[in-house]
Structure formats: C-alpha cells, structure tokens
Motif scaffolding. Structure first.
Motif, PDB file in Angstrom:
ATOM      1  N   LEU A 303       0.871  -1.183   0.000  1.00  0.00           N
ATOM      2  CA  LEU A 303       0.000   0.000   0.000  1.00  0.00           C
ATOM      3  C   LEU A 303       0.900   1.222   0.000  1.00  0.00           C
ATOM      4  CD1 LEU A 303      -3.217   0.869   0.803  1.00  0.00           C
ATOM      5  CD2 LEU A 303      -1.904   1.857   2.651  1.00  0.00           C
ATOM      6  N   VAL A 304       0.668   2.127  -0.933  1.00  0.00           N
ATOM      7  CA  VAL A 304       1.426   3.384  -0.938  1.00  0.00           C
ATOM      8  C   VAL A 304       0.471   4.516  -0.590  1.00  0.00           C
ATOM      9  CG1 VAL A 304       2.796   5.007  -2.299  1.00  0.00           C
ATOM     10  CG2 VAL A 304       3.043   2.556  -2.688  1.00  0.00           C
ATOM     11  N   MET A 305       0.847   5.282   0.405  1.00  0.00           N
ATOM     12  CA  MET A 305       0.027   6.422   0.812  1.00  0.00           C
ATOM     13  C   MET A 305       0.723   7.680   0.291  1.00  0.00           C
ATOM     14  SD  MET A 305      -2.492   7.104   3.416  1.00  0.00           S
ATOM     15  CE  MET A 305      -2.248   6.347   4.989  1.00  0.00           C
ATOM     16  N   MET A 306      -0.038   8.510  -0.425  1.00  0.00           N
ATOM     17  CA  MET A 306       0.551   9.736  -0.965  1.00  0.00           C
ATOM     18  C   MET A 306       1.010  10.662   0.157  1.00  0.00           C
ATOM     19  SD  MET A 306       0.155   9.521  -4.283  1.00  0.00           S
ATOM     20  CE  MET A 306       0.429   7.757  -4.121  1.00  0.00           C
ATOM     21  N   ASP A 307       2.023  11.408  -0.132  1.00  0.00           N
ATOM     22  CA  ASP A 307       2.438  12.475   0.758  1.00  0.00           C
ATOM     23  C   ASP A 307       1.299  13.490   0.786  1.00  0.00           C
ATOM     24  OD1 ASP A 307       5.219  13.957   1.667  1.00  0.00           O
ATOM     25  OD2 ASP A 307       3.683  15.349   0.969  1.00  0.00           O
ATOM     26  N   LYS A 308       1.056  14.135   1.938  1.00  0.00           N
ATOM     27  CA  LYS A 308      -0.119  15.009   1.977  1.00  0.00           C
ATOM     28  C   LYS A 308       0.013  16.244   1.072  1.00  0.00           C
ATOM     29  CE  LYS A 308       0.922  17.630   6.135  1.00  0.00           C
ATOM     30  NZ  LYS A 308       0.408  18.184   7.356  1.00  0.00           N
ATOM     31  N   TRP A 309       1.226  16.526   0.610  1.00  0.00           N
ATOM     32  CA  TRP A 309       1.410  17.684  -0.277  1.00  0.00           C
ATOM     33  C   TRP A 309       1.259  17.295  -1.744  1.00  0.00           C
ATOM     34  CZ3 TRP A 309       0.783  21.380   2.858  1.00  0.00           C
ATOM     35  CH2 TRP A 309       1.346  21.333   4.131  1.00  0.00           C
ATOM     36  N   TYR A 310       1.117  16.015  -2.032  1.00  0.00           N
ATOM     37  CA  TYR A 310       1.016  15.596  -3.425  1.00  0.00           C
ATOM     38  C   TYR A 310      -0.282  16.138  -4.042  1.00  0.00           C
ATOM     39  CZ  TYR A 310       0.723  12.776  -7.595  1.00  0.00           C
ATOM     40  OH  TYR A 310       0.605  12.384  -8.898  1.00  0.00           O
ATOM     41  N   PRO A 311      -0.164  16.948  -5.128  1.00  0.00           N
ATOM     42  CA  PRO A 311      -1.371  17.640  -5.637  1.00  0.00           C
ATOM     43  C   PRO A 311      -2.211  16.767  -6.559  1.00  0.00           C
ATOM     44  CG  PRO A 311       0.559  18.330  -6.887  1.00  0.00           C
ATOM     45  CD  PRO A 311       1.029  17.282  -5.907  1.00  0.00           C
ATOM     46  N   SER A 312      -2.742  15.625  -6.068  1.00  0.00           N
ATOM     47  CA  SER A 312      -3.445  14.678  -6.930  1.00  0.00           C
ATOM     48  C   SER A 312      -4.620  15.301  -7.697  1.00  0.00           C
ATOM     49  CB  SER A 312      -3.930  13.475  -6.117  1.00  0.00           C
ATOM     50  OG  SER A 312      -4.811  13.881  -5.122  1.00  0.00           O
ATOM     51  N   SER A 313      -5.322  16.270  -7.095  1.00  0.00           N
ATOM     52  CA  SER A 313      -6.499  16.845  -7.759  1.00  0.00           C
ATOM     53  C   SER A 313      -6.121  17.876  -8.812  1.00  0.00           C
ATOM     54  CB  SER A 313      -7.408  17.535  -6.744  1.00  0.00           C
ATOM     55  OG  SER A 313      -7.643  16.702  -5.676  1.00  0.00           O
ATOM     56  N   LYS A 314      -5.048  18.622  -8.534  1.00  0.00           N
ATOM     57  CA  LYS A 314      -4.745  19.767  -9.406  1.00  0.00           C
ATOM     58  C   LYS A 314      -3.823  19.446 -10.578  1.00  0.00           C
ATOM     59  CE  LYS A 314      -6.094  23.310  -6.342  1.00  0.00           C
ATOM     60  NZ  LYS A 314      -5.825  24.327  -5.366  1.00  0.00           N
ATOM     61  N   LEU A 315      -3.312  18.210 -10.590  1.00  0.00           N
ATOM     62  CA  LEU A 315      -2.374  17.813 -11.633  1.00  0.00           C
ATOM     63  C   LEU A 315      -3.134  17.218 -12.823  1.00  0.00           C
ATOM     64  CD1 LEU A 315       0.790  17.691 -11.536  1.00  0.00           C
ATOM     65  CD2 LEU A 315       0.533  15.279 -10.947  1.00  0.00           C
ATOM     66  N   CYS A 316      -2.744  17.592 -14.040  1.00  0.00           N
ATOM     67  CA  CYS A 316      -3.381  16.991 -15.214  1.00  0.00           C
ATOM     68  C   CYS A 316      -2.748  15.620 -15.445  1.00  0.00           C
ATOM     69  CB  CYS A 316      -3.212  17.869 -16.452  1.00  0.00           C
ATOM     70  SG  CYS A 316      -3.789  17.054 -17.955  1.00  0.00           S
ATOM     71  N   SER A 317      -3.580  14.578 -15.472  1.00  0.00           N
ATOM     72  CA  SER A 317      -3.049  13.206 -15.590  1.00  0.00           C
ATOM     73  C   SER A 317      -2.529  12.938 -17.003  1.00  0.00           C
ATOM     74  CB  SER A 317      -4.133  12.202 -15.225  1.00  0.00           C
ATOM     75  OG  SER A 317      -5.240  12.358 -16.081  1.00  0.00           O
ATOM     76  N   GLU A 318      -2.842  13.817 -17.929  1.00  0.00           N
ATOM     77  CA  GLU A 318      -2.447  13.637 -19.319  1.00  0.00           C
ATOM     78  C   GLU A 318      -1.098  14.321 -19.594  1.00  0.00           C
ATOM     79  OE1 GLU A 318      -4.380  11.428 -21.071  1.00  0.00           O
ATOM     80  OE2 GLU A 318      -2.806  11.812 -22.547  1.00  0.00           O
ATOM     81  N   CYS A 319      -0.986  15.622 -19.245  1.00  0.00           N
ATOM     82  CA  CYS A 319       0.222  16.367 -19.625  1.00  0.00           C
ATOM     83  C   CYS A 319       1.059  16.835 -18.438  1.00  0.00           C
ATOM     84  CB  CYS A 319      -0.154  17.562 -20.500  1.00  0.00           C
ATOM     85  SG  CYS A 319      -0.944  18.894 -19.572  1.00  0.00           S
ATOM     86  N   GLY A 320       0.543  16.690 -17.218  1.00  0.00           N
ATOM     87  CA  GLY A 320       1.331  17.060 -16.044  1.00  0.00           C
ATOM     88  C   GLY A 320       1.234  18.525 -15.649  1.00  0.00           C
ATOM     89  N   GLU A 321       0.396  19.285 -16.360  1.00  0.00           N
ATOM     90  CA  GLU A 321       0.184  20.702 -16.028  1.00  0.00           C
ATOM     91  C   GLU A 321      -0.511  20.812 -14.653  1.00  0.00           C
ATOM     92  OE1 GLU A 321       0.769  23.432 -18.017  1.00  0.00           O
ATOM     93  OE2 GLU A 321      -0.560  24.980 -17.220  1.00  0.00           O
ATOM     94  N   ILE A 322      -0.090  21.795 -13.855  1.00  0.00           N
ATOM     95  CA  ILE A 322      -0.801  22.020 -12.591  1.00  0.00           C
ATOM     96  C   ILE A 322      -1.889  23.069 -12.816  1.00  0.00           C
ATOM     97  CG2 ILE A 322      -0.615  22.789 -10.199  1.00  0.00           C
ATOM     98  CD1 ILE A 322       1.460  20.903  -9.905  1.00  0.00           C
TER      99      ILE A 322
END
Ligand SMILES: [Zn+2]
Length: 365
Positions: A303-322
């Motif tokens: 199980l990998v738990m994201m760091d709480k600062w990891y911007p999972s919502s704001k990152l574009c999963s396609e191109c990586g744009e924030i």
C-alpha cells in the motif's frame, strides 16, 4: 504477524460486576493521567511520562483489579498522546461512561487459558465462552481484550501471534483510489464505488431517533428506551460498516498487488470541509485504509500512501500541467494546457496510481 479472534462471553453476575469495575477503574486512570498530561503539556509543551504506580498510592482501590489492564491503559494513552505530539492525531479524548470500552490484559504465567466452553481470565476466573471457531495450534496467545457493549453484550478479543514467511509479490496489477465527496472512492479506471446505501439510511434513522430523544424527559422510561434504541442502531451501523470494509479490502487485495491511496488529514479537512470530513469518518475511511494495508502486507503486497502535499487533484493526468484555478466546486477537470476533460476524481485517481507506481519502483526495483 498478529491476528485477533473475537468471541462472545457470558459472565456470571459476580464476573459482570468485576468487569464493570475493571473498565471503570481503567477509565478513571485514563482520564486522570490524561488530565495531568494535558496540564503539563499546556505549561511545558512536552510530554509528561506518568505511571499507574503513582496513582495507586492516592487511589488504593486501583489495586483491586487486574494490574496488567492498568499498564495497557497507560501504554495506549502514551501512544495516543505521542501521536498528538507529532501532529498526527487530535489530542486524546476523555473517556465517558456512555461509550463502549474494554480493558486489555496480557498472557503471563498461564493466567489466560482457553478450555472447552470456558476462558480463564485474570481475577475473573473461568468465564463461559461461545467459541465458534478454533484458534490454530501454531498461533500463540498474547493477550485478551474484554469488552461490554452499551446493549449489554460481553466479548473477548483474543490476540494471537504467528510466524509467516512472506514473499514479496511482483506488481502486475495496480490500482489508485481517490476518496471523493459523493462516492466512497473513484479508481484510476473511472469506476465509482458508492457509499453503502443501507448505512446511509441507518444514519437518517439515527438522526430521527436522536431528535426524538431530545424531546423526551431525561430519565423517563420513554427516554431510556430511546437511548437503548440508539445504542442498538449504532451497533448495527458498526457491524455493517465493518463488514463492508472487510469485504471490500479483501476483494481489492485479491485482485491487485499495489494499491495507492491519497492521505487524508481529517483534522485539516474538518476545518475546510466539515461535511466531507464527517462523511469520511462515518464510513470508516481510516479503518478501511488500515485494514487494506494489513491484508496487502500479509500477502507480500504493498500500500502506498501519498504524501499530503502531493497535488493529486490539481495535476493533469495527461500532460502534467498544474491547474491552479481548480476549485472544490469544479466537478470536471478541464486542463488549460492540453484540453483534457475528465471527471475530477477520476483524474486524481489516475495521478495517485501513477505516483504510487513511481514510488514503488524507486523503493523496490
Ligand atoms: Zn493537460
């Protein structure tokens, strides 16, 4: 590894009295020690290391009960307080009579013995038990938690330890989970798992019962009946929720070798979005994650738990744009750079899955 077995017990009246007393004394010790820890913390901003022995002098009746239980209460409080100190959890709460609590004792010199139909426990002696399954011979007993529910049932949870050779699994299938406000989770393939509807209905019933309780006269027979109804409903919700969590984590563990999840800070969340925080804690999100972690590790999975600062919502999963302009109310993720248009939670789950795989490769390959 550890495993706990829970069985219902049927104590005699004398044994019941002793169980109540033990739980009561442990509650007293917890609250007393917590009070002093809090005062000390306010003055010095450090942890006070107090011990049960210090209290036995002023409160000699503490010596009447199983002393191992007091030692466990102290250890649990110490752990909870250290979590608070390292900012991982809220400050430990005072225990109230209204809630279900138990006490824990450890195996020392044959003080706990399981026999056919009975369990021998320190101070209590032999208590009738309904043991619906046997504990495998290769497991060694470590301790027992005795508890009483507010609906008047008694249980023991027997903690056992066993050796298991765990082989690390190769990651073939991975999954990323995003916890969402409207669904229990959304995975990286866009699958949405709903909150169990029957539990949602139970929560509505609970609210109605609580409202009607507030209209009764405290101490009247109607009032007491409502209190019991509420306790029974709470118990039912807890059972359903635990069942949901176990089945779900079991199914995920069977299917995937690597599970990545976001980290949720409930304290932070209850400030910014109290409704969401409530929803998450109601459905036992933290419990689900720890259950999942335990099941995965038992199978050599991760199980990998994201760091709480990891911007999972704001990152574009396609191109990586924030996408800094993304608001909580935006249900769709529209990338200003590459025009990707995805459900917000689905986009986050893809990121979580990718990031989990990246971290896993860094650590193990
Ligand atoms: Zn993009």
């Amino acid at each position: 590894m550890n495993k706990a077995f829970k069985f219902r017990i049927y104590p005699s009246d004398t044994q019941k009295t002793l169980i109540h007393m033990t739980i009561g004394h442990n509650r007293f010790l917890w609250n007393k020690m917590l009070e002093e820890k809090q005062k000390h913390y306010e003055l010095n901003k450090t942890i006070l290391y107090n011990r049960p022995a210090q209290y036995k002098e002023n409160y000699p009746w503490l010596k009447d009960i199983d002393s191992l239980s007091l030692a466990n209460t102290q250890l649990n409080l110490e752990k909870a307080f250290r979590q608070f100190f390292s900012r991982k959890q809220d400050i430990p709460k005072f225990h109230s009579k209204k809630q279900d609590y138990g006490y824990t004792t450890n195996l020392v010199n044959n003080n706990i013995v399981l026999k056919k139909g009975f369990i021998k426990l320190p101070k209590l002696g032999e208590v009738k038990i309904k043991q619906h399954r046997t504990i495998p011979n290769e497991m060694t007993l470590k301790g027992v938690t005795v508890s009483k529910t507010s609906t008047g049932k008694y249980y023991v949870s027997i903690l056992c330890e066993y050796q298991k050779e765990i082989k690390k699994q190769v990651v073939k299938d991975s999954i990323g989970l995003d916890f969402s406000m409207t669904h229990f989770y959304v995975d990286h393939q866009g699958f949405k798992l709903d909150y169990p509807t029957d539990i949602q209905t139970d929560f509505k019933k609970l609210r109605i019962l609580q409202r009607s309780l507030s209209r009764r006269i405290k101490g009247s027979s109607n009032y007491n009946k409502k209190v019991l109804d509420i306790a029974l409903l709470h118990e039912r919700i807890r059972h359903k929720r635990d069942d949901f969590i176990h089945k779900l984590s079991y199914a995920i563990t069977k299917r995937y070798d690597l599970v990545s999840v976001e980290s949720l800070n409930l304290i932070e969340m209850s400030k910014t979005n109290p409704y969401y925080a409530k929803q998450v804690s109601r459905f036992g999100w933290a419990r689900f994650v720890s259950c999942l972690k335990y099941k995965l590790e038992k199978e050599g999975k991760t199980l990998v738990m994201m760091d709480k600062w990891y911007p999972s919502s704001k990152l574009c999963s396609e191109c990586g744009e924030i996408h800094t302009e993304l608001k909580l109310s935006n249900r769709m993720f529209e990338c200003p750079n590459c025009n990707t248009n995805l459900d917000r939670d689905h986009n986050a789950a893809i990121n979580i899955n990718k990031e989990g795989l990246r971290q896993y490769k860094l650590a193990f390959e």
